[in-house]
Design a protein around this motif. Structure first.
Motif, short mmCIF file in Angstrom:
data_model
loop_
_atom_site.label_atom_id
_atom_site.label_comp_id
_atom_site.label_asym_id
_atom_site.label_seq_id
_atom_site.Cartn_x
_atom_site.Cartn_y
_atom_site.Cartn_z
N UNK A 97 0.81 -1.22 0.00
CA UNK A 97 0.00 0.00 0.00
C UNK A 97 0.84 1.27 0.00
N UNK A 98 1.97 1.20 -0.68
CA UNK A 98 2.85 2.37 -0.79
C UNK A 98 2.52 3.20 -2.03
N UNK A 99 1.96 2.55 -3.07
CA UNK A 99 1.60 3.26 -4.30
C UNK A 99 0.28 2.71 -4.85
N UNK A 100 -0.33 3.50 -5.72
CA UNK A 100 -1.54 3.09 -6.43
C UNK A 100 -1.27 3.28 -7.92
N UNK A 101 -1.43 2.23 -8.69
CA UNK A 101 -1.06 2.27 -10.11
C UNK A 101 -1.92 3.24 -10.92
N UNK A 102 -3.10 3.56 -10.43
CA UNK A 102 -3.98 4.49 -11.15
C UNK A 102 -3.62 5.94 -10.88
N UNK A 103 -2.76 6.17 -9.91
CA UNK A 103 -2.38 7.55 -9.57
C UNK A 103 -1.36 8.10 -10.56
N UNK A 104 -1.38 9.40 -10.78
CA UNK A 104 -0.36 10.00 -11.64
C UNK A 104 1.01 9.93 -10.99
N UNK A 105 2.05 9.82 -11.81
CA UNK A 105 3.41 9.73 -11.30
C UNK A 105 3.80 10.97 -10.50
N UNK A 106 3.16 12.10 -10.81
CA UNK A 106 3.47 13.35 -10.10
C UNK A 106 3.04 13.32 -8.64
N UNK A 107 2.21 12.34 -8.25
CA UNK A 107 1.86 12.20 -6.83
C UNK A 107 3.07 11.75 -6.02
N UNK A 108 4.07 11.21 -6.69
CA UNK A 108 5.21 10.61 -5.99
C UNK A 108 6.55 11.26 -6.36
N UNK A 109 6.67 11.77 -7.59
CA UNK A 109 7.93 12.36 -8.03
C UNK A 109 7.77 13.85 -8.28
N UNK A 110 8.74 14.62 -7.79
CA UNK A 110 8.73 16.07 -7.98
C UNK A 110 9.49 16.45 -9.26
N UNK A 111 9.43 17.71 -9.61
CA UNK A 111 10.23 18.29 -10.70
C UNK A 111 9.95 17.65 -12.06
N UNK A 112 8.70 17.24 -12.27
CA UNK A 112 8.33 16.72 -13.58
C UNK A 112 7.70 17.84 -14.41
N UNK A 113 7.92 17.83 -15.72
CA UNK A 113 7.26 18.84 -16.57
C UNK A 113 5.74 18.76 -16.41
N UNK A 114 5.08 19.85 -16.57
CA UNK A 114 3.63 19.90 -16.40
C UNK A 114 2.93 18.89 -17.32
#
Length: 367
Positions: A97-114
């Motif tokens: 229960x550390x991640x949810x595959x349906x969530x956007x990657x930006x929920x977990x990683x910073x500094x991503x292009x918009x």
């Protein structure tokens, strides 16, 4: 047990053994014909049926120049087959229960292009993200030619190729982000996570390595090709002469490629996976299920590899469906769940397409 019953049981055992041996010989003879036809210097083959290893054989040489024979300790480059470890690692994080595959990657990683921020983890895993490629497919290595940091910054400024979910596009950028996700959530390096949560659990911590092919590793096979780059046309052309090749895998792409291993270690790993040593059968089934595009169709490499799961290419068909990870055009592992059959074929010849060889001869052990 009376005399007549004992004779019958003995007869049945002898008949079964004879049939099994005959099937094995036919299987290996057909494989050797394919190996000879493709002019493969060396390979290792393992067949697992009903949870038991029924074939484990080595063919040819791992080093042509010095005539070193292949054996169960020979280390092969498996390239993109490496994704099976990453897909399994992601499912381990899902189960915890550390991640949810349906969530956007930006929920977990910073500094991503918009323009990257709404792409989901599932879309990264299934190569349906639409992201630009961090790999320099023309010259090899990473784009920019100045290392990982430069390549990351450069790819972030490239255009999105298509809307996420519309197409299948097999690129390294997806698994670069998967690696970064695993490291961010676990607080470990990618290799530390694999060692602690997969390899150490089954005693193969020294038998699955990550790096580049020019690094010195005991018992490592050379990697060969019949293709040579024509400097005038900048294209690769197949000839009769065998060349030794070298590949450089940056640590940032190790969730995508860069693994080296033995048939023995890979056998232990896939048997452990199927016995739920890493994740549950429910998670395995999800990982091995082809992800549909928004249109409802499926993307894949083409031919019988007509679907893609989470790091695992999928063979979608009514009978003998399978998952078939491949690597470098020289390594393959095909699992036929309905047939309770797994076949591993690792070769040292790029372009030999071992998945096609497996498909030609797997019928011997189909149910």
């Amino acid at each position: 047990m009376n005399k007549h019953l004992w004779i019958l049981v003995t007869f049945l055992i002898v008949s079964y053994t004879s049939t099994a041996q005959e099937k094995k010989e036919k299987f290996l003879n057909e494989l050797k014909q394919e190996v000879q036809k493709e002019k493969i210097p060396g390979c290792g083959i393992v067949v697992i049926k009903n949870g038991e290893i029924i074939i484990s054989e080595s063919i040819g040489v791992s080093d042509v120049a010095f005539s070193v024979p292949v054996d169960s300790t020979t280390v092969f480059s498996i390239n993109s087959l490496s994704k099976i470890f990453a897909g399994t690692a992601i499912m381990q994080l899902v189960e915890n229960e550390k991640i949810n595959l349906s969530n956007p990657i930006s929920d977990y990683l910073d500094d991503l292009p918009k323009k990257w921020q709404k792409i989901t983890i599932r879309q990264l895993l299934s190569h349906t993200s639409g992201l630009p490629d961090i790999e320099d497919t023309k010259n090899g290595g990473l784009i920019g030619g100045k290392g990982e940091v430069c390549a990351l910054e450069k790819v972030k400024n490239e255009h999105i190729r298509f809307k996420a979910g519309e197409k299948f596009d097999y690129i390294q950028t997806n698994y670069v982000l998967i690696l970064k996700l695993i490291e961010k959530i676990s607080g470990m390096t990618y290799l530390q996570f694999l060692q602690e949560n997969q390899f150490n659990k089954i005693g193969i911590h020294k038998e699955i390595l990550f790096g580049s092919s020019f690094e010195v590793v005991q018992n490592k096979s050379s990697t060969y090709s019949y293709y040579k780059k024509n400097r005038r046309t900048n294209t690769y052309e197949k000839g009769e002469k065998l060349f030794e090749i070298s590949e450089d895998f940056h640590p940032i792409v190790w969730a995508d490629a860069g693994a080296f291993t033995t048939t023995n270690a890979l056998t232990k790993w896939i048997m452990a996976l199927e016995n739920e040593a890493f994740i549950t059968k429910r998670s395995i089934k999800e990982m091995w299920t082809a992800v549909p595009l928004d249109s409802g169709q499926y993307g894949g490499f083409g031919g019988f590899l007509n679907g893609y799961g989470y790091g695992w290419p999928v063979i979608l068909r009514e009978n003998h469906s399978a998952v078939a990870p491949i690597g470098g055009g020289r390594a393959s592992l095909i699992v036929y769940p309905q047939d309770k059959l797994t076949i591993i074929l690792l070769t040292n010849l790029t372009g030999s397409s071992p998945q096609k060889m497996i498909e030609k001869i797997a019928y011997h052990y189909w149910e």
